[in-house]
Design an enzyme around this catalytic site. Structure first.
Site, mmCIF file in Angstrom:
data_model
loop_
_atom_site.group_PDB
_atom_site.id
_atom_site.type_symbol
_atom_site.label_atom_id
_atom_site.label_comp_id
_atom_site.label_asym_id
_atom_site.label_seq_id
_atom_site.Cartn_x
_atom_site.Cartn_y
_atom_site.Cartn_z
ATOM 1 N N GLU A 17 25.997 -29.354 -6.213
ATOM 2 C CA GLU A 17 27.019 -29.527 -7.260
ATOM 3 C C GLU A 17 26.718 -30.734 -8.142
ATOM 4 O O GLU A 17 27.449 -30.991 -9.106
ATOM 5 C CB GLU A 17 28.408 -29.684 -6.612
ATOM 6 C CG GLU A 17 28.843 -28.433 -5.857
ATOM 7 C CD GLU A 17 30.051 -28.674 -4.966
ATOM 8 O OE1 GLU A 17 31.029 -27.944 -5.120
ATOM 9 O OE2 GLU A 17 30.014 -29.583 -4.117
ATOM 10 N N GLY A 83 37.318 -21.860 -5.343
ATOM 11 C CA GLY A 83 37.676 -20.450 -5.268
ATOM 12 C C GLY A 83 38.843 -20.184 -6.223
ATOM 13 O O GLY A 83 39.732 -21.023 -6.360
ATOM 14 N N MET A 198 38.445 -28.219 -1.499
ATOM 15 C CA MET A 198 38.637 -28.937 -0.243
ATOM 16 C C MET A 198 38.641 -30.463 -0.379
ATOM 17 O O MET A 198 38.630 -31.155 0.635
ATOM 18 C CB MET A 198 37.555 -28.502 0.764
ATOM 19 C CG MET A 198 37.583 -27.009 1.039
ATOM 20 S SD MET A 198 36.306 -26.465 2.193
ATOM 21 C CE MET A 198 36.785 -27.312 3.674
ATOM 22 N N GLU A 199 38.618 -30.983 -1.604
ATOM 23 C CA GLU A 199 38.500 -32.445 -1.750
ATOM 24 C C GLU A 199 39.389 -33.073 -2.818
ATOM 25 O O GLU A 199 39.812 -34.228 -2.683
ATOM 26 C CB GLU A 199 37.039 -32.846 -2.087
ATOM 27 C CG GLU A 199 36.011 -32.508 -1.046
ATOM 28 C CD GLU A 199 35.496 -31.073 -1.150
ATOM 29 O OE1 GLU A 199 35.685 -30.452 -2.228
ATOM 30 O OE2 GLU A 199 34.922 -30.559 -0.168
ATOM 31 N N ASP A 222 33.815 -18.291 -6.546
ATOM 32 C CA ASP A 222 34.199 -17.125 -5.742
ATOM 33 C C ASP A 222 35.690 -16.889 -5.924
ATOM 34 O O ASP A 222 36.379 -17.672 -6.569
ATOM 35 C CB ASP A 222 33.873 -17.398 -4.261
ATOM 36 C CG ASP A 222 34.632 -18.593 -3.734
ATOM 37 O OD1 ASP A 222 35.769 -18.425 -3.304
ATOM 38 O OD2 ASP A 222 34.090 -19.723 -3.789
HETATM 39 N N1 ADE Z 1 35.265 -24.138 -2.750
HETATM 40 C C1 ADE Z 1 34.664 -23.089 -3.329
HETATM 41 N N2 ADE Z 1 35.204 -21.934 -2.921
HETATM 42 C C2 ADE Z 1 36.183 -22.265 -2.041
HETATM 43 C C3 ADE Z 1 37.082 -21.512 -1.262
HETATM 44 N N3 ADE Z 1 37.079 -20.179 -1.307
HETATM 45 N N4 ADE Z 1 37.943 -22.178 -0.447
HETATM 46 C C4 ADE Z 1 37.943 -23.526 -0.414
HETATM 47 N N5 ADE Z 1 37.094 -24.289 -1.123
HETATM 48 C C5 ADE Z 1 36.223 -23.663 -1.935
#
Ligand code: ADE
Length: 255
Positions: A17, A83, A198-199, A222
């Site tokens: 990234e 996501g 997640m951060e 995604d």
């Molecule tokens: N980062 C990228 N895709 C993610 C997902 N599906 N869940 C959590 N963090 C992500």
């Protein structure tokens, strides 16, 4: 909050990234703290410290606090992938956070769900001025640079014909969301939600507590559903770093 960036802290969770940025930094100096490499130097003339936090809220919070306390950054920018939580978003679209929330924070019945205990807050606003500049940089990147920076083959296989830039709510938690049912539940909990990662909200809390302006930008890798693990891996390997490089370049050059 100061809108002049004196020293920028640039965080991404994973190498893919941020790839390419450290390589073009000038006058670099590397220091190793708490199992992270902090690379200080100049990025298109801006004094910057680049670091990979690794994944998750604790990793990101520790990294942000170190950037502030040890490296004296005046602003923090988090760049990475996310996501999609909103059906309208497609892989390759960009989300710039106006606010962030920790979707796995739950100390009920002691405090309301999602509220950070003793802070009395669940949503953290990003710095308006830095976020405005970042959104402009992202819009300029998708309009002028993306087609040149991403190969035709990758644009075709990821269907990146005309990426768009969105602004709004991002939720973070220590969970890679990969079930449609879970994604729908999170969207129902936060109806304006655009993206899941997640951060970001952990960095947001640390920056709030230290009074440091911050911004978060995420490219959709995604749809946080059953195909997320494969989509995520392919996107970060082949495309994510191009977005980070292009947007950060625009941000630094446009000042
Ligand atoms: N980062 C990228 N895709 C993610 C997902 N599906 N869940 C959590 N963090 C992500």
């Amino acid at each position: 909050m100061s809108s002049h960036i004196t020293r920028l802290g640039l965080i991404s969770a994973m190498h893919q990234e941020q790839a390419g940025l450290i390589e073009i930094m000038q006058d670099t100096e590397k220091s190793h703290r708490g199992m992270r490499d902090y690379v200080s130097g100049k990025l298109w003339g801006i004094d910057t410290v680049c670091v990979l936090s690794r994944m998750g809220k604790v990793a990101a919070a520790a990294t942000a606090a170190t950037l502030i306390e040890r490296f004296g950054v005046t602003h923090i920018l988090f760049t990475g992938v996310a996501g999609a939580a909103e059906n309208e978003l497609r892989v390759g679209d960009i989300v710039v956070a106006d606010a962030l929330v920790q979707h796995d924070m739950n100390t009920m019945p002691l405090f309301p769900q999602y509220e950070v205990p003793l802070l009395g807050l669940s949503h953290f606003s990003s710095d308006k001025s830095l976020t405005d500049r970042l959104a402009q940089a992202a819009a300029d990147f998708v309009t002028h640079d993306a087609a040149d920076m991403i190969s035709e083959e990758d644009r075709a296989s990821f269907q990146l014909a005309s990426p768009r830039v969105f602004r709004g709510l991002i939720a973070s938690g220590d969970e890679f969301v990969h079930r449609q049912e879970r994604r729908d539940a999170l969207k129902a909990a936060f109806p304006p939600l655009l993206a899941l990662e997640m951060e970001g909200a952990a960095v947001a809390q640390v920056c709030f507590e230290f009074g440091v302006p911050f911004a978060v930008i995420r490219t959709i890798s995604d749809s946080a559903n059953e195909s997320a693990p494969l989509d995520f891996m392919q996107f970060i390997e082949r495309v994510a770093s191009r977005y980070a490089f292009g947007v950060v370049k625009r941000l630094c050059v446009q000042g």
